[in-house]
Design a protein around this motif. Structure first.
Motif, PDB file in Angstrom:
ATOM      1  N   THR A   6       2.827  -6.847  -6.529  1.00 51.26           N
ATOM      2  CA  THR A   6       3.695  -7.459  -5.700  1.00 51.26           C
ATOM      3  C   THR A   6       3.222  -6.728  -4.314  1.00 51.26           C
ATOM      4  OG1 THR A   6       5.997  -7.051  -5.378  1.00 51.26           O
ATOM      5  CG2 THR A   6       5.249  -5.315  -5.640  1.00 51.26           C
TER       6      THR A   6
ATOM      7  N   LYS B 232      17.996  -3.463  -3.280  1.00 52.32           N
ATOM      8  CA  LYS B 232      17.137  -3.248  -4.568  1.00 52.32           C
ATOM      9  C   LYS B 232      17.549  -1.937  -4.917  1.00 52.32           C
ATOM     10  CE  LYS B 232      14.573  -6.882  -5.083  1.00 52.32           C
ATOM     11  NZ  LYS B 232      13.321  -6.943  -5.284  1.00 52.32           N
TER      12      LYS B 232
ATOM     13  N   ILE C 271       5.765  -1.976  -1.426  1.00 52.43           N
ATOM     14  CA  ILE C 271       6.511  -1.393  -2.440  1.00 52.43           C
ATOM     15  C   ILE C 271       5.608  -0.892  -3.474  1.00 52.43           C
ATOM     16  CG2 ILE C 271       7.617  -2.684  -4.608  1.00 52.43           C
ATOM     17  CD1 ILE C 271       8.387  -5.039  -3.114  1.00 52.43           C
TER      18      ILE C 271
ATOM     19  N   ARG D 160      18.724 -13.158  -6.081  1.00 51.80           N
ATOM     20  CA  ARG D 160      19.132 -13.012  -4.599  1.00 51.80           C
ATOM     21  C   ARG D 160      19.739 -14.272  -4.220  1.00 51.80           C
ATOM     22  NH1 ARG D 160      13.598 -10.118  -3.187  1.00 51.80           N
ATOM     23  NH2 ARG D 160      12.758 -11.752  -4.323  1.00 51.80           N
TER      24      ARG D 160
ATOM     25  N   TYR E 261      12.726  -9.279   0.822  1.00 53.68           N
ATOM     26  CA  TYR E 261      13.035 -10.687   0.413  1.00 53.68           C
ATOM     27  C   TYR E 261      12.264 -11.636   1.446  1.00 53.68           C
ATOM     28  CZ  TYR E 261      16.215 -14.128  -1.008  1.00 53.68           C
ATOM     29  OH  TYR E 261      17.337 -15.163  -1.615  1.00 53.68           O
TER      30      TYR E 261
ATOM     31  N   GLN F 218      13.200   0.634  -5.850  1.00 54.65           N
ATOM     32  CA  GLN F 218      11.697   0.247  -4.936  1.00 54.65           C
ATOM     33  C   GLN F 218      11.831   1.701  -4.102  1.00 54.65           C
ATOM     34  OE1 GLN F 218      11.858  -4.433  -5.391  1.00 54.65           O
ATOM     35  NE2 GLN F 218      11.630  -3.533  -3.516  1.00 54.65           N
TER      36      GLN F 218
HETATM   37  N1  GLU Z   1       8.560  -9.931  -0.976  1.00 55.38           N
HETATM   38  C1  GLU Z   1       8.454 -10.794  -2.563  1.00 55.38           C
HETATM   39  C2  GLU Z   1       9.558 -11.595  -2.765  1.00 55.38           C
HETATM   40  O1  GLU Z   1      10.580 -11.758  -1.980  1.00 55.38           O
HETATM   41  C3  GLU Z   1       8.154  -9.509  -3.538  1.00 55.38           C
HETATM   42  C4  GLU Z   1       9.165  -8.521  -3.347  1.00 55.38           C
HETATM   43  C5  GLU Z   1      10.484  -8.855  -4.268  1.00 55.38           C
HETATM   44  O2  GLU Z   1      10.229  -9.266  -5.321  1.00 55.38           O
HETATM   45  O3  GLU Z   1      11.455  -8.315  -3.900  1.00 55.38           O
HETATM   46  O4  GLU Z   1       9.950 -12.306  -3.946  1.00 55.38           O
END
Ligand code: GLU
Length: 294
Positions: free
Chosen positions: A214, A60, A218, A107, A123, A63
């Motif tokens: 979230t 990211k 974060i 991703r 993730y 963040q």
């Molecule tokens: N850990 C969560 C996800 O993988 C929220 C954080 C994000 O969006 O990176 O979706």
């Protein structure tokens, strides 16, 4: 808060898999040691990357504490440091890492398309994602929470969202919190989805939304940067184990990453303390037991 960057001074390690992240002198990152005598079985992802001499890592860019692009254009944060530890064990120095921004929704795709070698980007490991990719880890256990303006006392838990049907809740497309929050809403009209979380933080700040949801760490990064404007409310209400996304079925690479993290717990701890650990209220994690690679 901003995390300042240290230019990596690449120290050559004697052992392929025993790396130490040395503390940086301005508290903003780590000088990750780089393995010099790697010898990987040919045909493995590790051998391919080592032979190429460069690695592309998805993370990211927005963040704070985990992956945030600094003014020099380089990402900083715990995920970035975890990426550097793995790269170092592959014999790749920091200057030979190419960072690719990977917002939540892209991703799986960038891994499937081979645009990155792996993704370290807050993730969450889950079965739906495992249909398309595989995960090493977990390397951190987060959980979903809510963030509101500091003067908002109406919303203290997800259950309050139905009672405040005019309240708008922001999250991001392709994220687990963006999906999970739906069960707490009076209607899906309450949900605002952007591609990245800093747009949610901006929308909260300028009153377009009332809540951002979230993972706790974060949100803690945004609270830390907000100068008292935002606060976290309530308890965490999900479990979000963070994994490193890799090509589906690449068991050798999964095991290599898990072994690398286990062999470098000091570097892992230093990485945390110099990044996400600088946000008030966060606790230094211990490396979780990895899931079996499959
Ligand atoms: N850990 C969560 C996800 O993988 C929220 C954080 C994000 O969006 O990176 O979706």
């Amino acid at each position: 808060m901003r995390f300042t960057k240290i230019k990596a001074a690449v120290a050559v390690a004697g052992l392929a898999l025993s790396l130490t992240a040395c503390g940086g002198d301005d508290g903003g990152g780590s000088d990750t040691e780089v393995a010099s005598d790697t010898d990987f079985e040919s045909g493995t992802t590790m051998a391919d990357i080592a032979e190429r001499g460069t690695v592309t890592i998805g993370t990211k860019f927005d963040q704070p504490g985990f992956g945030l692009k600094n003014l020099e254009g380089d990402p900083e944060g715990f995920d970035v440091e975890v990426g550097k530890i793995i790269a170092g064990a592959l014999g790749i120095a920091e200057d030979d890492i190419e960072w690719k921004e990977t917002p939540s929704d892209v991703r799986e795709q960038v891994i499937e398309d081979g645009e990155v070698d792996f993704v370290v980007a807050t993730y969450t490991i889950n079965d739906e994602r495992k249909e398309r990719i595989s995960f090493a880890g977990p390397y951190y256990e987060a959980g979903q929470m809510l963030m509101v303006m500091s003067d908002n006392d109406a919303i203290t838990a997800p259950e309050d969202l139905k009672a405040n049907p005019d309240a708008k809740v922001c999250s991001v497309t392709g994220s687990t919190p963006g999906e999970n929050i739906k069960q707490y809403l009076a209607s899906e009209d309450q949900l605002v989805l952007f591609d990245v979380y800093d747009k949610c933080a901006d929308a909260l700040s300028n009153g377009q939304v009332d809540v951002v949801t979230t993972d706790n760490v974060i949100l803690a990064g945004f609270v830390g940067e907000s100068d008292g404007e935002f606060k976290l409310v309530g308890d965490q209400f999900t479990e979000e184990p963070y994994g490193i996304g890799i090509t589906k079925g690449d068991t050798d690479f999964c095991e290599f990453i898990n072994d690398t993290l286990a062999d470098n717990e000091d570097a892992y701890t230093t990485a945390w303390e110099e990044t996400a650990g600088q946000v008030e209220g966060t606790e230094t994690p211990t490396l979780p037991e990895p899931d079996p690679c499959a």
